[in-house]
Design a protein around this motif. Structure first.
Motif, PDB file in Angstrom:
ATOM      1  N   ALA A   1      -1.960  -1.847  19.150  1.00  0.00           N
ATOM      2  CA  ALA A   1      -0.528  -1.892  19.466  1.00  0.00           C
ATOM      3  C   ALA A   1      -0.049  -0.559  20.033  1.00  0.00           C
ATOM      4  O   ALA A   1       0.854  -0.518  20.876  1.00  0.00           O
ATOM      5  CB  ALA A   1       0.275  -2.263  18.219  1.00  0.00           C
TER       6      ALA A   1
ATOM      7  N   VAL B   1      -5.622  -5.055  10.036  1.00  0.00           N
ATOM      8  CA  VAL B   1      -4.334  -4.401  10.271  1.00  0.00           C
ATOM      9  C   VAL B   1      -4.538  -3.032  10.914  1.00  0.00           C
ATOM     10  O   VAL B   1      -3.798  -2.652  11.833  1.00  0.00           O
ATOM     11  CB  VAL B   1      -3.527  -4.287   8.959  1.00  0.00           C
ATOM     12  CG1 VAL B   1      -2.285  -3.422   9.151  1.00  0.00           C
ATOM     13  CG2 VAL B   1      -3.152  -5.662   8.462  1.00  0.00           C
TER      14      VAL B   1
ATOM     15  N   VAL C   1       4.181   3.532  16.916  1.00  0.00           N
ATOM     16  CA  VAL C   1       3.961   2.092  17.043  1.00  0.00           C
ATOM     17  C   VAL C   1       2.936   1.640  16.003  1.00  0.00           C
ATOM     18  O   VAL C   1       3.099   0.595  15.369  1.00  0.00           O
ATOM     19  CB  VAL C   1       3.514   1.722  18.479  1.00  0.00           C
ATOM     20  CG1 VAL C   1       3.131   0.261  18.582  1.00  0.00           C
ATOM     21  CG2 VAL C   1       4.610   2.062  19.474  1.00  0.00           C
ATOM     22  N   SER C   2       1.883   2.435  15.807  1.00  0.00           N
ATOM     23  CA  SER C   2       0.897   2.123  14.765  1.00  0.00           C
ATOM     24  C   SER C   2       1.543   2.051  13.402  1.00  0.00           C
ATOM     25  O   SER C   2       1.280   1.141  12.619  1.00  0.00           O
ATOM     26  CB  SER C   2      -0.213   3.176  14.727  1.00  0.00           C
ATOM     27  OG  SER C   2      -1.067   3.044  15.816  1.00  0.00           O
TER      28      SER C   2
ATOM     29  N   ARG D   1      -5.281  -3.719  14.536  1.00  0.00           N
ATOM     30  CA  ARG D   1      -4.068  -4.129  15.244  1.00  0.00           C
ATOM     31  C   ARG D   1      -3.110  -2.964  15.452  1.00  0.00           C
ATOM     32  O   ARG D   1      -2.471  -2.851  16.501  1.00  0.00           O
ATOM     33  CB  ARG D   1      -3.371  -5.272  14.513  1.00  0.00           C
ATOM     34  CG  ARG D   1      -4.102  -6.598  14.648  1.00  0.00           C
ATOM     35  CD  ARG D   1      -3.300  -7.787  14.140  1.00  0.00           C
ATOM     36  NE  ARG D   1      -3.180  -7.788  12.687  1.00  0.00           N
ATOM     37  CZ  ARG D   1      -2.034  -7.666  12.019  1.00  0.00           C
ATOM     38  NH1 ARG D   1      -0.894  -7.569  12.644  1.00  0.00           N
ATOM     39  NH2 ARG D   1      -2.032  -7.672  10.693  1.00  0.00           N
ATOM     40  N   ALA D   2      -3.007  -2.079  14.467  1.00  0.00           N
ATOM     41  CA  ALA D   2      -2.131  -0.912  14.576  1.00  0.00           C
ATOM     42  C   ALA D   2      -2.593   0.004  15.701  1.00  0.00           C
ATOM     43  O   ALA D   2      -1.774   0.536  16.462  1.00  0.00           O
ATOM     44  CB  ALA D   2      -2.090  -0.153  13.249  1.00  0.00           C
TER      45      ALA D   2
ATOM     46  N   ASN E   1       4.583   1.335  12.663  1.00  0.00           N
ATOM     47  CA  ASN E   1       5.398   0.121  12.548  1.00  0.00           C
ATOM     48  C   ASN E   1       4.553  -1.084  12.163  1.00  0.00           C
ATOM     49  O   ASN E   1       4.970  -1.911  11.341  1.00  0.00           O
ATOM     50  CB  ASN E   1       6.159  -0.147  13.842  1.00  0.00           C
ATOM     51  CG  ASN E   1       7.266   0.852  14.067  1.00  0.00           C
ATOM     52  OD1 ASN E   1       7.738   1.498  13.139  1.00  0.00           O
ATOM     53  ND2 ASN E   1       7.671   0.992  15.317  1.00  0.00           N
ATOM     54  N   VAL E   2       3.365  -1.205  12.720  1.00  0.00           N
ATOM     55  CA  VAL E   2       2.458  -2.307  12.374  1.00  0.00           C
ATOM     56  C   VAL E   2       2.032  -2.191  10.909  1.00  0.00           C
ATOM     57  O   VAL E   2       2.032  -3.176  10.166  1.00  0.00           O
ATOM     58  CB  VAL E   2       1.226  -2.328  13.310  1.00  0.00           C
ATOM     59  CG1 VAL E   2       0.187  -3.341  12.838  1.00  0.00           C
ATOM     60  CG2 VAL E   2       1.656  -2.626  14.750  1.00  0.00           C
ATOM     61  N   LEU E   3       1.689  -0.985  10.484  1.00  0.00           N
ATOM     62  CA  LEU E   3       1.268  -0.775   9.087  1.00  0.00           C
ATOM     63  C   LEU E   3       2.417  -1.046   8.118  1.00  0.00           C
ATOM     64  O   LEU E   3       2.219  -1.679   7.079  1.00  0.00           O
ATOM     65  CB  LEU E   3       0.730   0.642   8.912  1.00  0.00           C
ATOM     66  CG  LEU E   3      -0.547   0.962   9.693  1.00  0.00           C
ATOM     67  CD1 LEU E   3      -0.886   2.444   9.587  1.00  0.00           C
ATOM     68  CD2 LEU E   3      -1.706   0.105   9.231  1.00  0.00           C
ATOM     69  N   LYS E   4       3.615  -0.609   8.454  1.00  0.00           N
ATOM     70  CA  LYS E   4       4.776  -0.860   7.580  1.00  0.00           C
ATOM     71  C   LYS E   4       5.079  -2.353   7.482  1.00  0.00           C
ATOM     72  O   LYS E   4       5.442  -2.834   6.408  1.00  0.00           O
ATOM     73  CB  LYS E   4       5.990  -0.085   8.081  1.00  0.00           C
ATOM     74  CG  LYS E   4       5.927   1.393   7.746  1.00  0.00           C
ATOM     75  CD  LYS E   4       6.985   2.240   8.417  1.00  0.00           C
ATOM     76  CE  LYS E   4       8.371   1.751   8.314  1.00  0.00           C
ATOM     77  NZ  LYS E   4       9.360   2.638   8.966  1.00  0.00           N
ATOM     78  N   ALA E   5       4.917  -3.075   8.562  1.00  0.00           N
ATOM     79  CA  ALA E   5       5.156  -4.525   8.533  1.00  0.00           C
ATOM     80  C   ALA E   5       4.174  -5.213   7.596  1.00  0.00           C
ATOM     81  O   ALA E   5       4.518  -6.192   6.926  1.00  0.00           O
ATOM     82  CB  ALA E   5       5.048  -5.111   9.943  1.00  0.00           C
ATOM     83  N   TYR E   6       2.962  -4.708   7.497  1.00  0.00           N
ATOM     84  CA  TYR E   6       1.951  -5.303   6.616  1.00  0.00           C
ATOM     85  C   TYR E   6       2.136  -4.861   5.157  1.00  0.00           C
ATOM     86  O   TYR E   6       2.103  -5.687   4.248  1.00  0.00           O
ATOM     87  CB  TYR E   6       0.545  -4.926   7.101  1.00  0.00           C
ATOM     88  CG  TYR E   6      -0.530  -5.454   6.194  1.00  0.00           C
ATOM     89  CD1 TYR E   6      -0.865  -6.809   6.200  1.00  0.00           C
ATOM     90  CD2 TYR E   6      -1.204  -4.618   5.311  1.00  0.00           C
ATOM     91  CE1 TYR E   6      -1.842  -7.309   5.359  1.00  0.00           C
ATOM     92  CE2 TYR E   6      -2.178  -5.114   4.465  1.00  0.00           C
ATOM     93  CZ  TYR E   6      -2.494  -6.462   4.489  1.00  0.00           C
ATOM     94  OH  TYR E   6      -3.459  -6.963   3.644  1.00  0.00           O
TER      95      TYR E   6
END
Length: 129
Positions: free
Chosen positions: A38, A31, A93-94, A34-35, A96-101
């Motif tokens: 992204a 994650v 943007v990073s 990916r963060a 957002n990826v972390l919050k989604a996980y």
């Protein structure tokens, strides 16, 4: 008056409350990668440390643009996130990826501009204190 219109980087600090997935650093390592990607950052290395016995973990993505770090406290449902990026990379943007996980119920976010271009060291010291 000095020009504060441009900075060298953006430093995002986020507190994630009532978050999930705070125990296992193995999927979190992916994650973090990916963060960073992204956000348009270049990953140099990702490291995690498991504190064991379901005590949480620390993770760091070392980036050409700086870093992303996370420290978790599963017993409190809390994670502290630190994202510092320069250039065209976008720390939001990073996040957002972390919050989604981590799916926190609530996130408190601060964004700080770092390294103002055109501001002298002497001027920074005087303005800071």
């Amino acid at each position: 008056m000095d020009d504060f219109s441009s900075s060298l980087g953006s430093h995002l600090l986020a507190d994630l409350f009532d978050a999930n997935a705070l125990f296992d650093p193995i999927p979190a390592k992916d994650v973090l990668r990916r963060a960073a990607l992204a956000a348009g950052a270049h990953v140099l290395e990702v490291k995690t440390h498991d504190f064991g016995a379901r005590d949480g973990f620390t993770g760091v993505a070392l980036l050409a643009e700086s870093h992303i770090s996370i420290h978790t406290w599963p017993e409190h449902g809390y994670a502290a996130v630190d994202i510092f990026m320069c250039g065209d990379a976008n720390p939001r943007v990073s996040l957002n990826v972390l919050k989604a996980y981590f799916t926190p119920a609530r996130a408190e976010v601060q964004m700080i501009s770092r390294g103002f271009i055109g501001k002298t060291q002497r001027g920074l010291a005087a303005a800071s204190f």
